[in-house]
Structures are given as C-alpha cells and as structure tokens.
Design a protein around this motif. Structure first.
Motif, PDB file in Angstrom:
ATOM      1  N   ALA A   3       1.907  61.620 -33.303  1.00 34.74           N
ATOM      2  CA  ALA A   3       2.898  61.331 -34.336  1.00 34.74           C
ATOM      3  C   ALA A   3       3.846  60.247 -33.822  1.00 34.74           C
ATOM      4  CB  ALA A   3       3.676  62.593 -34.697  1.00 34.74           C
ATOM      5  N   PRO A   4       3.823  59.076 -34.435  1.00 34.95           N
ATOM      6  CA  PRO A   4       4.577  57.953 -33.893  1.00 34.95           C
ATOM      7  C   PRO A   4       6.083  58.139 -33.970  1.00 34.95           C
ATOM      8  CG  PRO A   4       3.639  57.379 -36.025  1.00 34.95           C
ATOM      9  CD  PRO A   4       3.078  58.715 -35.642  1.00 34.95           C
ATOM     10  N   ASN A   5       6.540  59.132 -34.730  1.00 35.48           N
ATOM     11  CA  ASN A   5       7.989  59.223 -34.923  1.00 35.48           C
ATOM     12  C   ASN A   5       8.655  60.243 -34.024  1.00 35.48           C
ATOM     13  OD1 ASN A   5       7.103  57.931 -37.357  1.00 35.48           O
ATOM     14  ND2 ASN A   5       6.701  60.035 -38.012  1.00 35.48           N
ATOM     15  N   LYS A   7       9.659  60.321 -31.214  1.00 32.19           N
ATOM     16  CA  LYS A   7      10.794  59.801 -30.452  1.00 32.19           C
ATOM     17  C   LYS A   7      12.077  59.728 -31.292  1.00 32.19           C
ATOM     18  CE  LYS A   7      10.550  54.854 -31.301  1.00 32.19           C
ATOM     19  NZ  LYS A   7      11.849  54.760 -31.964  1.00 32.19           N
ATOM     20  N   GLN A   8      11.907  59.652 -32.623  1.00 35.19           N
ATOM     21  CA  GLN A   8      13.089  59.507 -33.462  1.00 35.19           C
ATOM     22  C   GLN A   8      13.802  60.834 -33.714  1.00 35.19           C
ATOM     23  OE1 GLN A   8      11.742  57.493 -36.942  1.00 35.19           O
ATOM     24  NE2 GLN A   8      12.287  55.472 -36.137  1.00 35.19           N
ATOM     25  N   ILE A   9      13.166  61.913 -33.370  1.00 35.76           N
ATOM     26  CA  ILE A   9      13.787  63.201 -33.674  1.00 35.76           C
ATOM     27  C   ILE A   9      14.994  63.434 -32.772  1.00 35.76           C
ATOM     28  CG2 ILE A   9      13.476  65.704 -33.679  1.00 35.76           C
ATOM     29  CD1 ILE A   9      10.623  65.223 -34.601  1.00 35.76           C
ATOM     30  N   LYS A  10      16.139  63.335 -33.410  1.00 34.65           N
ATOM     31  CA  LYS A  10      17.385  63.453 -32.656  1.00 34.65           C
ATOM     32  C   LYS A  10      18.116  64.738 -33.014  1.00 34.65           C
ATOM     33  CE  LYS A  10      17.535  58.496 -33.014  1.00 34.65           C
ATOM     34  NZ  LYS A  10      17.914  57.411 -33.916  1.00 34.65           N
ATOM     35  N   LEU A  11      17.610  65.431 -34.019  1.00 31.75           N
ATOM     36  CA  LEU A  11      18.292  66.633 -34.488  1.00 31.75           C
ATOM     37  C   LEU A  11      17.309  67.798 -34.489  1.00 31.75           C
ATOM     38  CD1 LEU A  11      20.004  65.165 -37.694  1.00 31.75           C
ATOM     39  CD2 LEU A  11      20.990  65.347 -35.408  1.00 31.75           C
TER      40      LEU A  11
ATOM     41  N   PRO B  67      14.482  61.375 -38.877  1.00 33.49           N
ATOM     42  CA  PRO B  67      13.287  60.593 -38.518  1.00 33.49           C
ATOM     43  C   PRO B  67      12.518  60.128 -39.763  1.00 33.49           C
ATOM     44  CG  PRO B  67      13.303  62.740 -37.398  1.00 33.49           C
ATOM     45  CD  PRO B  67      14.408  62.774 -38.407  1.00 33.49           C
ATOM     46  N   GLU B 168       6.387  55.530 -25.621  1.00 33.05           N
ATOM     47  CA  GLU B 168       6.033  55.436 -27.030  1.00 33.05           C
ATOM     48  C   GLU B 168       5.927  53.979 -27.480  1.00 33.05           C
ATOM     49  OE1 GLU B 168       5.066  57.538 -29.174  1.00 33.05           O
ATOM     50  OE2 GLU B 168       5.069  56.144 -30.860  1.00 33.05           O
ATOM     51  N   ARG B 172       2.233  52.032 -28.751  1.00 33.49           N
ATOM     52  CA  ARG B 172       1.892  51.457 -30.047  1.00 33.49           C
ATOM     53  C   ARG B 172       1.722  49.940 -30.007  1.00 33.49           C
ATOM     54  NH1 ARG B 172       4.972  52.418 -34.646  1.00 33.49           N
ATOM     55  NH2 ARG B 172       3.089  52.838 -35.810  1.00 33.49           N
ATOM     56  N   GLU B 240       2.853  60.948 -41.323  1.00 41.32           N
ATOM     57  CA  GLU B 240       2.894  60.661 -39.898  1.00 41.32           C
ATOM     58  C   GLU B 240       1.505  60.384 -39.317  1.00 41.32           C
ATOM     59  OE1 GLU B 240       4.793  63.231 -41.042  1.00 41.32           O
ATOM     60  OE2 GLU B 240       6.723  62.240 -40.792  1.00 41.32           O
TER      61      GLU B 240
END
Lengths: 247, 247
Positions: A3-5, A7-11, B67, B168, B172, B240
């Motif tokens: 899942a490319p995202n 890294k964006q999970i901040k919460l 995200p 990451e 990509r 995703e």
C-alpha cells in the motif's frame, strides 16, 4: 500487496475519527458562511432592483414614443437579428414596450412583458414570457397564450383593445391573411419546451439588450458605413421599407 | 412607398431629440446603479472570503493528516475522475493540501495552491496554478514550472525539501523512471493555453470540490453498493491497490 500510502498515516483510528468530526464541524461553519453571503448578496441585488425600477419605468415610457425602437434594437442585435424572419419583423413593428421584471428571489427567474400597439395579427396588447428556475435548477417557461386574429378568420376586427384601429391597420392586414407561420421569434412565445432558443432569447433580452437597449438602437441609425455592429442586417437605413419588399 | 410605422410617430424632430437625451440620462443613472451594485456585491464577497479564510486553513490542516484524502476526492469526482490516468494517480498520492485563494477583486481570477509530500517525481513541494481574467474577460493561466526529477536522470535524490526521504520513496521511484508522460491532470499544470481542460479543471476544483471536499471523500468510503456518486470509478474500495496493478 504494497500500500503506497502507509507512510502517510499519521493518525490512529480514534484520531482519524476525531479529525473527520472536526472537519465536519468546520465544513458546517463554511456552509453557514456561504448561505449568509448568498443572503446578503441577494439583499444587495433586491435593493438595487428597487432603485433601478423608476429608471426602467421612465426609460420604457420614453422609448414607447420612439417609432420602431424595439424592432430596430432586435434587428441590430448580433445574436437576435439572425433569428428574425419577415413575419417577426411585421409583427414586432407594433412592439412598443419591453419590460423585464426579475422575481423577488432573483435566482428563481424573471418575466419579460412585451406591450404591443393595436395590430392586425393578434388581440393581446400584452404578452408575458416567464422563465422560472426551481431550487434544483430546472427551468420552466410559460407565455401568455396569443389570440391570433387570422385563426378566427375575422381579419383585424374582433375585440381590439381599441387604442388604434385606422386605415393603417386594415392596410397591412392582407399581409397576415393566409399566413399561419408567425416567425421564429414569435414562435418563442408559444414554445414552452426547455430546448433551443427558449432560454437563450430570454437571457439575451434580460442580460444584454435590457441593460442598455439604446446602444443597439443607435447602432442602427449611425450605421452609415464602417460600423459593423449591426451584424447581418445591411439594410438598417431601409428598415421602414422592408414590408414593401415582400409585396 | 408606404411606411408601416408612420402611425407610430408621436413626436416631432425636436421632441425626438429631447427624448433621446433624456433616455441617455436615465441610462447613465441605470449604469451608475449597476456599478454601485457590483461594487457592493464585491464587498460582500470579500468580507465573506475573509471570514471563510480561517476555516479553510483549519480544514486544510486537518485534511493534510488524512492519508490519500485528495486523490480519493479526485477519483470520486464524477467530472474529474475520467481525466486521471495511472501517472496522475501515482503522483497525486503525494498531494496533501489544496488551497484556493481568490484574487482580491474576485472577478479577476484565483490561485490554486497544491502542496505535495516529498516524492520521487518532482522537486517542488508547492505547485501553484493561477487563472487570471482581464477586464475584457480574457483568461490567462500560469503555473509553477515543475522540476521533474526523472528529466535530470538523478532518480529521487537531488534537492529534496527533506521532509521525508525513506524506503517508500525509493521503492516507488522505479515506476517513474523511463516515464516522461506525467498524465492528463499533471499536464494541466504545464498547459498555459486557454483551451480544453485548462479552465475547466480549475473551476471544478474552485467551485465544486473546494466548496465541500469531504462529501467526495466520503463518497469513496461509503461507496459499498448502491451509491453511484463515484461516477466512472468502480474500484473505490481498491484505491490503494491500483499501483500494484501496473507492476
């Protein structure tokens, strides 16, 4: 699967839930401000509509005394002139007032009131075209039914409103007899579909012509050469002679 | 020759002249009221733009922590989703803020500020698309030039703004190599012609998405069956996974 995202999970879940709640609250506040802004803009528009009204009335009274004012304006309007045929021209010679009235809630539509001199074509002295816009932005049109005189085969007599009924009226009546085609512009009055020119004619009159009809009238009378604003109509100077061409 | 309008002549030459003068005066008064109305409406719009600003800021801050918020919104927008190709999707995964700023004189244009997380595609962290409308209603566009990383053949290193540069990003990067086509949506940034989607994308973002982006994001996550608001995109739940399909 990667899942490319991630890294964006901040919460975490609870924080996400909370974030969406606050976004929702902020959005509600934005929506409230948008509504308030629309309401204030509407009030400004209504205020100026009232202020313009006596000027429109005065302008319309004066224009009604100028011979062939409206037919000249229509024939000199670049988008409108192309839609007028000889039948329209014959009838619109009798048009003496054009009054646009916006609905109180401006976005909900407008009425255009066309006032005619007594003529051999129909009995109405006022024809109203009304464009209404619903809250879901659907447009509907309605018009005063036109009581054509030649349909009743009564010529030009019938229940004239009696303002004028002279030799002139009778003289031109023969042109309308045997003539059930009343022209593209006049057809607009009876067209209650939402297609084609129905809204277009109304918007041209409301948003362009009515804003300053004098400029289009003057385009006709000053059109003695290099001024091309009259569009397709090369015969501005011969306006009054057009009926004769047909005979 | 018979002039059909002679009956309409109600004024002599001098009276006509006077009538036109008064019509001109009334028209000037109407013009003045129109300008005053526009000015007041502009003031209302400016006032509310200021009032909305802190809410937009707060909303944008919160959204930047969710995200894939913006890519989800774009993919769920009925008009926009059809224009996004795989290259756009890859890049827009890194889009974390979209901020619309209207010009002070609202009619003169607006700026859309796109803020990206550090990514392997370009060095910019902010790309601004600005649409300006001149007084004669001509539209011009300009964009921040995009400093593509793969054009310099330096992969993902170069002058990163340094917020993130982890495994990451490198993972990509190979997708972007040998890939000089950056997608229809990204092409919009470099398109300064006034044709096609240039204004359209901007207006969709400004007048629709930015008004309430949350509704389009939620259309994605609640799109588990009968809700069709996601438009052409039938794979909302698999958002995703899309990158993997390409590999």
């Amino acid at each position: 699967m990667s899942a490319p995202n991630t890294k964006q999970i901040k919460l975490d879940e609870a924080e996400m839930q909370k974030a969406f709640e606050v976004i929702g609250d902020v959005q509600n506040e934005i929506d409230r401000l948008n509504e308030q802004a629309s309401e204030e803009i509407l009030q400004v528009e209504q205020k100026y509509n009232k202020l313009r009204q006596p000027n429109y009335k005065k302008r319309s009274d004066l224009i009604s005394k100028i011979p062939s004012f409206w037919i000249s304006v229509f024939l000199n309007h670049p988008q409108l002139s192309g839609h007028l045929d000889q039948n329209d021209e014959n009838i619109l010679q009798y048009l003496k007032r054009v009054d646009v009235e916006e609905h109180d809630d401006i976005k909900s539509g407008y009425r255009i009131k066309f006032t005619f001199d007594t003529n051999q074509y129909f009995e109405n002295d006022v024809i109203v075209k009304e464009i209404s816009v619903s809250e879901s932005s659907e447009t509907t049109c309605k018009s005063t039914p036109i009581r054509w005189k030649n349909e009743s085969k009564n010529g030009q007599s019938a229940s004239n409103s009696g303002k004028k009924s002279d030799g002139e009226t009778r003289k031109r009546a023969h042109e309308a007899e045997n003539n059930n085609d009343h022209g593209a512009f006049m057809a607009w009055f009876t067209d209650t579909s939402n297609e084609g020119n129905n809204e277009e004619f109304g918007e041209i009159i409301k948003d362009d012509i009515f804003v300053n009809p004098l400029q289009y009238y003057l385009a006709a009378t000053t059109n003695d050469g290099d001024d091309e604003s009259g569009g397709e109509n090369d015969e501005d100077d011969d306006l009054e002679e057009k009926d004769d061409d047909q005979e």
